[in-house]
Design a protein around this motif. Sequence first.
Motif, PDB file in Angstrom:
ATOM      1  N   ARG A 126       0.829  -1.211   0.000  1.00  0.00           N
ATOM      2  CA  ARG A 126       0.000   0.000   0.000  1.00  0.00           C
ATOM      3  C   ARG A 126       0.862   1.259   0.000  1.00  0.00           C
ATOM      4  N   ALA A 127       0.480   2.212  -0.833  1.00  0.00           N
ATOM      5  CA  ALA A 127       1.238   3.460  -0.955  1.00  0.00           C
ATOM      6  C   ALA A 127       0.340   4.627  -0.576  1.00  0.00           C
ATOM      7  N   VAL A 128       0.869   5.561   0.208  1.00  0.00           N
ATOM      8  CA  VAL A 128       0.099   6.743   0.599  1.00  0.00           C
ATOM      9  C   VAL A 128       0.910   8.001   0.297  1.00  0.00           C
ATOM     10  N   ILE A 129       0.297   8.933  -0.439  1.00  0.00           N
ATOM     11  CA  ILE A 129       0.905  10.240  -0.732  1.00  0.00           C
ATOM     12  C   ILE A 129       0.194  11.273   0.135  1.00  0.00           C
ATOM     13  N   TYR A 130       0.965  12.205   0.701  1.00  0.00           N
ATOM     14  CA  TYR A 130       0.393  13.254   1.557  1.00  0.00           C
ATOM     15  C   TYR A 130       0.562  14.614   0.882  1.00  0.00           C
ATOM     16  N   GLY A 131      -0.502  15.417   0.894  1.00  0.00           N
ATOM     17  CA  GLY A 131      -0.412  16.760   0.326  1.00  0.00           C
ATOM     18  C   GLY A 131      -1.226  17.754   1.130  1.00  0.00           C
ATOM     19  N   CYS A 132      -0.961  19.045   0.900  1.00  0.00           N
ATOM     20  CA  CYS A 132      -1.670  20.102   1.623  1.00  0.00           C
ATOM     21  C   CYS A 132      -1.635  21.378   0.778  1.00  0.00           C
ATOM     22  N   THR A 133      -2.414  22.388   1.163  1.00  0.00           N
ATOM     23  CA  THR A 133      -2.401  23.627   0.371  1.00  0.00           C
ATOM     24  C   THR A 133      -1.058  24.326   0.508  1.00  0.00           C
ATOM     25  N   GLU A 134      -0.383  24.153   1.644  1.00  0.00           N
ATOM     26  CA  GLU A 134       0.974  24.687   1.831  1.00  0.00           C
ATOM     27  C   GLU A 134       1.609  23.965   3.008  1.00  0.00           C
ATOM     28  N   LEU A 135       2.944  23.872   3.003  1.00  0.00           N
ATOM     29  CA  LEU A 135       3.653  23.345   4.173  1.00  0.00           C
ATOM     30  C   LEU A 135       3.987  24.531   5.059  1.00  0.00           C
ATOM     31  N   LEU A 136       3.586  24.440   6.330  1.00  0.00           N
ATOM     32  CA  LEU A 136       3.694  25.586   7.213  1.00  0.00           C
ATOM     33  C   LEU A 136       4.148  25.113   8.592  1.00  0.00           C
ATOM     34  N   ASN A 137       5.183  25.746   9.156  1.00  0.00           N
ATOM     35  CA  ASN A 137       5.580  25.324  10.505  1.00  0.00           C
ATOM     36  C   ASN A 137       4.731  26.054  11.548  1.00  0.00           C
ATOM     37  N   ALA A 138       4.965  25.739  12.821  1.00  0.00           N
ATOM     38  CA  ALA A 138       4.059  26.227  13.872  1.00  0.00           C
ATOM     39  C   ALA A 138       4.052  27.750  13.977  1.00  0.00           C
ATOM     40  N   SER A 139       5.218  28.395  13.765  1.00  0.00           N
ATOM     41  CA  SER A 139       5.210  29.860  13.888  1.00  0.00           C
ATOM     42  C   SER A 139       4.404  30.470  12.742  1.00  0.00           C
ATOM     43  N   GLY A 140       4.474  29.864  11.553  1.00  0.00           N
ATOM     44  CA  GLY A 140       3.669  30.337  10.425  1.00  0.00           C
ATOM     45  C   GLY A 140       2.183  30.140  10.676  1.00  0.00           C
ATOM     46  N   PHE A 141       1.834  28.992  11.268  1.00  0.00           N
ATOM     47  CA  PHE A 141       0.421  28.709  11.558  1.00  0.00           C
ATOM     48  C   PHE A 141      -0.090  29.635  12.664  1.00  0.00           C
ATOM     49  N   ALA A 142       0.766  29.900  13.664  1.00  0.00           N
ATOM     50  CA  ALA A 142       0.384  30.819  14.744  1.00  0.00           C
ATOM     51  C   ALA A 142       0.090  32.207  14.168  1.00  0.00           C
ATOM     52  N   ALA A 143       0.882  32.621  13.155  1.00  0.00           N
ATOM     53  CA  ALA A 143       0.650  33.931  12.517  1.00  0.00           C
ATOM     54  C   ALA A 143      -0.705  33.943  11.805  1.00  0.00           C
ATOM     55  N   GLN A 144      -1.059  32.808  11.154  1.00  0.00           N
ATOM     56  CA  GLN A 144      -2.379  32.732  10.495  1.00  0.00           C
ATOM     57  C   GLN A 144      -3.504  32.780  11.532  1.00  0.00           C
ATOM     58  N   LEU A 145      -3.306  32.114  12.670  1.00  0.00           N
ATOM     59  CA  LEU A 145      -4.322  32.145  13.733  1.00  0.00           C
ATOM     60  C   LEU A 145      -4.449  33.555  14.311  1.00  0.00           C
ATOM     61  N   ALA A 146      -3.298  34.231  14.496  1.00  0.00           N
ATOM     62  CA  ALA A 146      -3.315  35.587  15.060  1.00  0.00           C
ATOM     63  C   ALA A 146      -4.158  36.517  14.181  1.00  0.00           C
ATOM     64  N   ALA A 147      -4.098  36.287  12.857  1.00  0.00           N
ATOM     65  CA  ALA A 147      -4.872  37.130  11.931  1.00  0.00           C
ATOM     66  C   ALA A 147      -6.376  36.908  12.093  1.00  0.00           C
ATOM     67  N   LEU A 148      -6.757  35.737  12.655  1.00  0.00           N
ATOM     68  CA  LEU A 148      -8.184  35.447  12.867  1.00  0.00           C
ATOM     69  C   LEU A 148      -8.691  36.013  14.197  1.00  0.00           C
ATOM     70  N   ALA A 149      -7.762  36.520  15.029  1.00  0.00           N
ATOM     71  CA  ALA A 149      -8.160  37.009  16.363  1.00  0.00           C
ATOM     72  C   ALA A 149      -9.044  38.243  16.230  1.00  0.00           C
ATOM     73  N   PRO A 150     -10.094  38.351  17.067  1.00  0.00           N
ATOM     74  CA  PRO A 150     -10.909  39.575  17.058  1.00  0.00           C
ATOM     75  C   PRO A 150     -10.008  40.776  17.363  1.00  0.00           C
ATOM     76  N   VAL A 151     -10.313  41.924  16.773  1.00  0.00           N
ATOM     77  CA  VAL A 151      -9.415  43.079  16.887  1.00  0.00           C
ATOM     78  C   VAL A 151      -9.225  43.477  18.348  1.00  0.00           C
ATOM     79  N   ALA A 152     -10.318  43.589  19.089  1.00  0.00           N
ATOM     80  CA  ALA A 152     -10.183  43.884  20.523  1.00  0.00           C
ATOM     81  C   ALA A 152     -10.478  42.601  21.287  1.00  0.00           C
ATOM     82  N   ALA A 153      -9.457  41.763  21.410  1.00  0.00           N
ATOM     83  CA  ALA A 153      -9.662  40.445  22.033  1.00  0.00           C
ATOM     84  C   ALA A 153      -9.982  40.612  23.512  1.00  0.00           C
ATOM     85  N   PRO A 154     -10.998  39.900  23.991  1.00  0.00           N
ATOM     86  CA  PRO A 154     -11.329  40.002  25.413  1.00  0.00           C
ATOM     87  C   PRO A 154     -10.197  39.427  26.252  1.00  0.00           C
ATOM     88  N   ARG A 155      -9.856  40.111  27.315  1.00  0.00           N
ATOM     89  CA  ARG A 155      -8.827  39.595  28.232  1.00  0.00           C
ATOM     90  C   ARG A 155      -9.390  38.431  29.049  1.00  0.00           C
TER      91      ARG A 155
END
Length: 639
Positions: free
Chosen positions: A610-639
């Motif tokens: 059995r052979a399995v190929i893995y793909g994604c829209t982009e390869l992204l490390n954790a700091s890159g993914f954290a930056a994408q998540l930060a962009a989703l944060a509400p502008v005035a995030a509740p403390r």
Amino acid sequence: SAMQLEGAAFSLRTRQLAAVSRMLNLDRDEDDSRSAWHDPWKVLVYDAFCRDVISPLLKVGDLRKRGVTLHLLLDSDREQIADVPALYFVRPTAANARRIAADCAGALYESFHLNFTPSIPRPLLESLASQTLEGDCVSHISRVVDQYLSFASLTEDLFSLQLPRAYPTLTSPASKDSEIEATVDEVVSGLFSVLVTLGVVPILRYSRRGPAQSVAEGLGRRLHAQLRSHATLFGGGASTGLQRPLLLLVDRAEDLSVMLQHGWSYCALCHDLLGMRLNRLTVNEPVEGGGLRARSFDLHESDSFWSEHMGSAFQVVATQVDERLQQYRKAMDDINAGGASQLEPHSLSSSTRKLQATIAQLPELQEKKRLLDMHTIIATEMLRHIKERSLDSFYSVEESLLESRSLTKEDRTTLAQLLSPDGPLPAAPQDKVRLLMLLALHPHGSTPAEMDELESALAASGADVRPLHGLRSLLAIDTSAVAPTAGVAPPAPTTFGGLRALADKVAARGVSAVAAGLKTMLPSKRDTPVTRAVTQLMDNRPGADEEAFGYIDPKVGDSDGAGAAAGKTRGAFSSAIVFVVGPGNYLEYMTLRERSRAHYSSQGAAAAGRAVIYGCTELLNASGFAAQLAALAPVAAPR
């Protein structure tokens, strides 16, 4: 055998390299009777996207062997070289078409071979034709070809669509419908390119929610229409006549943890710590007299150490580098000792033969030494990160969190030490935020009040907690994104206990001696939501998990209908492509690779192919993914 044929057909990088080589050879096969030395030299002009498609496949020397003397970006200032043909490899955009028409009108090159990926739409082709008519240079265009190469293949079983804006567009509440549709279409086109390159029309299974469903439906329609109008596009696949593969489309929300966790395998650390991109990474190396110099390294499957150890635990890599260096030194000592004895006059001819054998060995030994030096530099840089950031402790406690078992007293102590602002273990703010996000996904009894307290303490110490707010926004959009823990069989106990700080002794005895303080840890072989889905759907046995995924057969143009019922009686799949609609990383790739190999070898020899190929829209490390998540944060995030 059929199995070997299937493996050859499923070698994505080899097949893409053959397609690119054919394109560079002006659409003739490499073994064409008109051999390459008859060909003129050519100029290669590409856009940034197509440069990234070629760079993991061919280096400058490889391009030169294929007759390419110059390779230039389309948008750069290029001088006229009137007596040389030019090969263009670009995406079909209006801006690219205008630039090509201007090059034609300026008679920059002798002739123009235009290659578009994935394909040039009719309106753009007509626009290009009218622009070249105006410039009176239609005769300069030798050919226009659709190449379907819109992806980067990094190994035989790993690809990226190189679409960094796809996931933010698909997840942001601010995205317009038209932007989402255009992004889904780009993902569909990239996957269509992969399938054309492999020459296969798979059975599609997909998460019944989020962007994965939209992509699956779009791809199903595209494949169905293509098969009705121009089926020969898939005729080139060596797998024609073999069993059709499975294409599983999963939503990134199925498993967010893997994007945030620290890895422990060599390739996961290269990606996470050193930002490896397109098989290339850069390390800052100290130089004599102080200061640093940046050195870039290519990590390829042709490097036997890399292909053997990319999935190995860090300390195995450290030990192996030292062992191989010892072997190299011994080989060189043997050669030097042999060289001295050859000066004795007894038998000149045998001495000459020995000398020739020695000389023949040297280039191979020198190349081995160059690669070992490279791996030593990389492993030393990794070790610096691991020590300065207590990454072994992070990895160990994260594995406990993700294994859905109750945390030990030792785990809880480590957790507190890592997250406290002035704990005994050195820890970087970004690593603490990653750990806190994993705790949000796998609470293990942590109350919201405790989470708020930890977050406030982190924010007060200056850490950027916006990724955590973005993660909460994402979870609110998709409430099923938290990994389900019910009904999962408990994993086997792991072979590593609590981990502590690394040994402080940095000695000249090689990397392994410096890494001596690391307890023995293995890279994760834990089942994830994605590996479980792959196993179940490849087995093609009915079950609750299997029912959770939609079904499309593009040959029939049928989704979830009678064809689905018939398809479920077809037996197990021998090959699969697993595609994450969203970013992916080397940790997920290696887990999938190891799990699929382990699962199938446990099924006996018959299933081992059995052979399995893995793909994604982009390869992204954790700091890159954290930056994408930060962009989703509400502008005035509740403390």
